[in-house]
Design an enzyme around this catalytic site. Structure first.
Site, PDB file in Angstrom:
ATOM      1  N   GLU A   1      12.975   3.877   1.049  1.00 23.60           N
ATOM      2  CA  GLU A   1      12.256   4.331   2.252  1.00 23.60           C
ATOM      3  C   GLU A   1      13.146   4.260   3.502  1.00 23.60           C
ATOM      4  O   GLU A   1      12.626   4.247   4.627  1.00 23.60           O
ATOM      5  CB  GLU A   1      10.991   3.467   2.450  1.00 23.60           C
ATOM      6  CG  GLU A   1      10.028   3.459   1.275  1.00 23.60           C
ATOM      7  CD  GLU A   1       9.392   4.814   0.999  1.00 23.60           C
ATOM      8  OE1 GLU A   1       9.182   5.591   1.930  1.00 23.60           O
ATOM      9  OE2 GLU A   1       9.142   5.104  -0.200  1.00 23.60           O
TER      10      GLU A   1
ATOM     11  N   PHE B   1       0.842  -1.196   0.000  1.00 24.44           N
ATOM     12  CA  PHE B   1       0.000   0.000   0.000  1.00 24.44           C
ATOM     13  C   PHE B   1       0.876   1.244   0.000  1.00 24.44           C
ATOM     14  O   PHE B   1       1.757   1.409   0.841  1.00 24.44           O
ATOM     15  CB  PHE B   1      -0.907  -0.002   1.239  1.00 24.44           C
ATOM     16  CG  PHE B   1      -1.791   1.207   1.316  1.00 24.44           C
ATOM     17  CD1 PHE B   1      -2.915   1.313   0.518  1.00 24.44           C
ATOM     18  CD2 PHE B   1      -1.488   2.261   2.173  1.00 24.44           C
ATOM     19  CE1 PHE B   1      -3.726   2.442   0.554  1.00 24.44           C
ATOM     20  CE2 PHE B   1      -2.292   3.394   2.234  1.00 24.44           C
ATOM     21  CZ  PHE B   1      -3.415   3.478   1.430  1.00 24.44           C
ATOM     22  N   GLY B   2       0.629   2.148  -0.952  1.00 24.30           N
ATOM     23  CA  GLY B   2       1.372   3.410  -1.036  1.00 24.30           C
ATOM     24  C   GLY B   2       0.442   4.580  -0.773  1.00 24.30           C
ATOM     25  O   GLY B   2      -0.694   4.606  -1.257  1.00 24.30           O
ATOM     26  N   TYR B   3       0.924   5.559   0.001  1.00 30.38           N
ATOM     27  CA  TYR B   3       0.082   6.718   0.355  1.00 30.38           C
ATOM     28  C   TYR B   3       0.817   8.050   0.154  1.00 30.38           C
ATOM     29  O   TYR B   3       0.233   9.115   0.366  1.00 30.38           O
ATOM     30  CB  TYR B   3      -0.380   6.605   1.828  1.00 30.38           C
ATOM     31  CG  TYR B   3       0.787   6.499   2.787  1.00 30.38           C
ATOM     32  CD1 TYR B   3       1.358   5.256   3.087  1.00 30.38           C
ATOM     33  CD2 TYR B   3       1.355   7.629   3.352  1.00 30.38           C
ATOM     34  CE1 TYR B   3       2.450   5.154   3.930  1.00 30.38           C
ATOM     35  CE2 TYR B   3       2.449   7.534   4.203  1.00 30.38           C
ATOM     36  CZ  TYR B   3       2.978   6.294   4.488  1.00 30.38           C
ATOM     37  OH  TYR B   3       4.078   6.204   5.314  1.00 30.38           O
ATOM     38  N   GLY B   4       2.083   7.999  -0.230  1.00 32.21           N
ATOM     39  CA  GLY B   4       2.869   9.229  -0.431  1.00 32.21           C
ATOM     40  C   GLY B   4       3.509   9.196  -1.807  1.00 32.21           C
ATOM     41  O   GLY B   4       2.814   9.052  -2.814  1.00 32.21           O
ATOM     42  N   SER B   5       4.834   9.267  -1.831  1.00 29.51           N
ATOM     43  CA  SER B   5       5.507   9.248  -3.143  1.00 29.51           C
ATOM     44  C   SER B   5       5.225   7.948  -3.887  1.00 29.51           C
ATOM     45  O   SER B   5       5.286   7.916  -5.116  1.00 29.51           O
ATOM     46  CB  SER B   5       7.013   9.455  -2.979  1.00 29.51           C
ATOM     47  OG  SER B   5       7.609   8.309  -2.420  1.00 29.51           O
TER      48      SER B   5
HETATM   49  C1  SIN Z   1       4.528   5.865   0.715  1.00 23.23           C
HETATM   50  O1  SIN Z   1       4.470   6.567  -0.285  1.00 23.23           O
HETATM   51  O2  SIN Z   1       3.724   4.905   0.857  1.00 23.23           O
HETATM   52  C2  SIN Z   1       5.543   6.068   1.780  1.00 23.23           C
HETATM   53  C3  SIN Z   1       5.999   7.468   1.961  1.00 23.23           C
HETATM   54  C4  SIN Z   1       6.720   8.049   0.795  1.00 23.23           C
HETATM   55  O3  SIN Z   1       7.592   7.388   0.212  1.00 23.23           O
HETATM   56  O4  SIN Z   1       6.447   9.194   0.429  1.00 23.23           O
END
Ligand code: SIN
Length: 194
Positions: free
Chosen positions: A99, A24-28
């Site tokens: 990360e 699951f990704g929520y940012g980049s």
């Molecule tokens: C993510 O995107 O899930 C983790 C945080 C990031 O890399 O910005």
């Protein structure tokens, strides 16, 4: 100096013998993919809120002037919207490296829009990590983002990339959109002065 989490994440071997795993990704990870995947689907995880509370010393800032990137903060009943990627476990090493500035692999239930769920992974930077900056007002966060640049580029590109990707998904995030509004009005003021 921020702690490198790659060695700890390697110990989290729960999915190593699976043929694939949902991430699951929520940012980049939503707007800058950069790794191979089998499938991707809009998804959400429960009881977490996205916040620009993690310092970025290695991507969107420097040791002297850290930027701010998102992490997840526990919040009962909150849904964090993002994208789930079906990947092969060998890709995790590459994502651990990306990360490494404070994010730990955590096992989570991922919910899809069709009502199905799957067990998978999410990278979270908890408040124990040395790069954690914690809360600030949306205005102060926007100011810090406006002033930060790192090896991956301006911090503001991370913010606008994330906000645009959420809009494309048709998802609301008040915290992200408010910081973006502050950033836009700061840029408008700079243009007026020029
Ligand atoms: C993510 O995107 O899930 C983790 C945080 C990031 O890399 O910005």
């Amino acid at each position: 100096m921020p702690a490198d989490t790659t060695a700890i994440n390697k110990l989290m071997d729960r999915f190593n013998d699976h043929s694939s795993v949902w991430l699951f990704g929520y940012g980049s990870l939503i707007f800058k993919v950069g790794f191979p995947f089998v499938e991707r689907r809009p998804a959400y995880i429960m009881n977490w809120s996205r916040r620009f509370w993690q310092g970025s010393y290695d991507h969107r800032g420097t040791l002297d002037a850290p930027g701010r990137v998102v992490t997840l903060i526990p919040q009962a009943g909150a849904a964090c919207e993002g994208i789930a990627y079906l990947i092969t476990p060998d890709i995790l090493e590459q994502i651990d490296f990306r990360e490494k500035n404070g994010y730990l692999r955590l096992c989570t239930e991922i919910a899809f829009e069709d009502g199905t769920v799957a067990e998978g992974l999410v990278y979270i930077a908890t408040e124990e990590n040395t790069a954690f900056l914690g809360p600030a007002t949306e205005l102060d966060i926007a100011r810090q983002i406006a002033a930060s640049v790192g090896p991956s580029g301006p911090n503001k590109d991370y913010l606008t990339g994330l906000a645009e990707a959420l809009r494309e998904l048709g998802k609301e995030d008040q915290h992200v959109f408010e910081i973006e509004r502050h950033l836009m009005s700061m840029q408008d003021k700079v243009e007026l002065v020029i």
